[in-house]
Scaffold this motif. Structure first.
Motif, PDB file in Angstrom:
ATOM      1  N   HIS A 151     -14.814  16.063   6.992  1.00  0.00           N
ATOM      2  CA  HIS A 151     -15.946  15.659   6.156  1.00  0.00           C
ATOM      3  C   HIS A 151     -15.580  14.486   5.231  1.00  0.00           C
ATOM      4  N   LEU A 152     -14.290  14.218   5.071  1.00  0.00           N
ATOM      5  CA  LEU A 152     -13.850  13.072   4.262  1.00  0.00           C
ATOM      6  C   LEU A 152     -13.769  11.869   5.202  1.00  0.00           C
ATOM      7  N   THR A 153     -14.875  11.198   5.373  1.00  0.00           N
ATOM      8  CA  THR A 153     -14.988  10.207   6.439  1.00  0.00           C
ATOM      9  C   THR A 153     -14.179   8.937   6.203  1.00  0.00           C
ATOM     10  N   ASP A 154     -13.730   8.708   4.962  1.00  0.00           N
ATOM     11  CA  ASP A 154     -12.964   7.487   4.704  1.00  0.00           C
ATOM     12  C   ASP A 154     -11.465   7.758   4.559  1.00  0.00           C
ATOM     13  N   ILE A 155     -11.017   8.958   4.939  1.00  0.00           N
ATOM     14  CA  ILE A 155      -9.596   9.250   4.922  1.00  0.00           C
ATOM     15  C   ILE A 155      -8.962   8.638   6.174  1.00  0.00           C
ATOM     16  N   THR A 156      -7.728   8.147   6.044  1.00  0.00           N
ATOM     17  CA  THR A 156      -7.035   7.523   7.175  1.00  0.00           C
ATOM     18  C   THR A 156      -5.733   8.274   7.442  1.00  0.00           C
TER      19      THR A 156
ATOM     20  N   SER B 241       0.834  -1.196   0.000  1.00  0.00           N
ATOM     21  CA  SER B 241       0.000   0.000   0.000  1.00  0.00           C
ATOM     22  C   SER B 241       0.873   1.252   0.000  1.00  0.00           C
TER      23      SER B 241
ATOM     24  N   TYR C 146      -6.756  13.044  -2.633  1.00  0.00           N
ATOM     25  CA  TYR C 146      -7.956  12.309  -2.249  1.00  0.00           C
ATOM     26  C   TYR C 146      -8.873  12.116  -3.455  1.00  0.00           C
TER      27      TYR C 146
ATOM     28  N   ARG D 166      -6.161   7.490  -0.087  1.00  0.00           N
ATOM     29  CA  ARG D 166      -6.930   7.543   1.160  1.00  0.00           C
ATOM     30  C   ARG D 166      -6.054   7.580   2.414  1.00  0.00           C
ATOM     31  N   HIS D 167      -4.809   7.142   2.329  1.00  0.00           N
ATOM     32  CA  HIS D 167      -3.936   7.094   3.500  1.00  0.00           C
ATOM     33  C   HIS D 167      -2.884   8.197   3.413  1.00  0.00           C
TER      34      HIS D 167
END
Length: 227
Positions: free
Chosen positions: A71-76, A30, A47, A52-53
């Motif tokens: 607000h970007l709920t799937d960002i890690t 990854s 993004y 995402r990471h």
């Protein structure tokens, strides 16, 4: 103007090529985009291009970015920098991953300060694999005690190891990465949660992938040179 989408596409192709040369599936590696010192606008571009990471080195900058991009709920978010004792609470409260734990004291504070109502903090132990006095990281001999402690922490999940080897030629880099691979394999055999070997950047990712890295950390090649 930096074309981040094109840069990401090129890096993913480099990962595929390196994995092919190492007889590995590219799905086993990854990409962590190192976004330290970079503005929100560039992170947003990455993004939008599918990344995402993201990895950050400075605590207050990390917190600011986490809040601005909430607000970007799937960002890690990954914290990959040195950890000061007085900053552990901010780290525990704001990120999903920490790559730079090298002391029991730090692990203890993060475990105590992580909210038990959210998922445990994913943890990689930083190894000073080259034995540099000026560099952070636990020694190889200290890893077993650290790993055992974290494995017994309710609010931490032991995920693996991270290292930044000393600058050198390809052979010395490979030797350091092979040591990391051996240490990782030992840890993985002992702890089922261990699945991440965080090592390799844009200049040595091919060697890192050949030596088993599962996560490479790339900044400049994505976002351009630092301002």
């Amino acid at each position: 103007m930096t074309n981040i989408a094109d840069n990401l596409k090129a890096i993913h192709q480099d990962i595929i090529n390196a994995c092919n040369n190492a007889n590995r599936s590219s799905a086993t590696v990854s990409l962590l985009a190192v976004s330290k010192t970079k503005p929100i606008s560039l992170i947003q571009q990455a993004y939008d291009a599918g990344q995402r990471h993201f990895g950050e080195n400075y605590v207050q900058e990390t917190v600011d970015k986490v809040q601005q991009l909430a607000h970007l709920t799937d960002i890690t978010w990954h914290f990959i920098g040195p950890i000061q004792s007085n900053k552990t609470r901010l780290i525990a409260e704001n990120v999903a991953w920490v790559h730079s734990i090298d002391r029991l004291k730090t692990a203890k504070r993060l475990n105590e300060q992580r909210d038990s109502n959210i998922i445990p903090l994913n943890v990689c132990l930083q190894v000073n694999i080259s034995g540099e006095e000026s560099k952070s990281g636990a020694t190889i001999d200290e890893i077993a005690e650290l790993a055992e402690f974290i494995n017994n922490c309710a609010n931490l999940t032991l995920r693996g190891l991270m290292a930044i080897p000393a600058k050198g030629n390809d052979e010395t880099t490979r030797q350091s990465f092979r040591k990391m691979q051996t240490l990782f394999n030992q840890l993985q055999h002992q702890y089922p949660s261990v699945d991440t070997l965080s090592m390799g950047m844009s200049n040595d990712m091919n060697i890192a992938i050949d030596c088993g890295s599962s996560m490479i950390r790339v900044g400049t090649a994505i976002f351009g040179a630092r301002d």
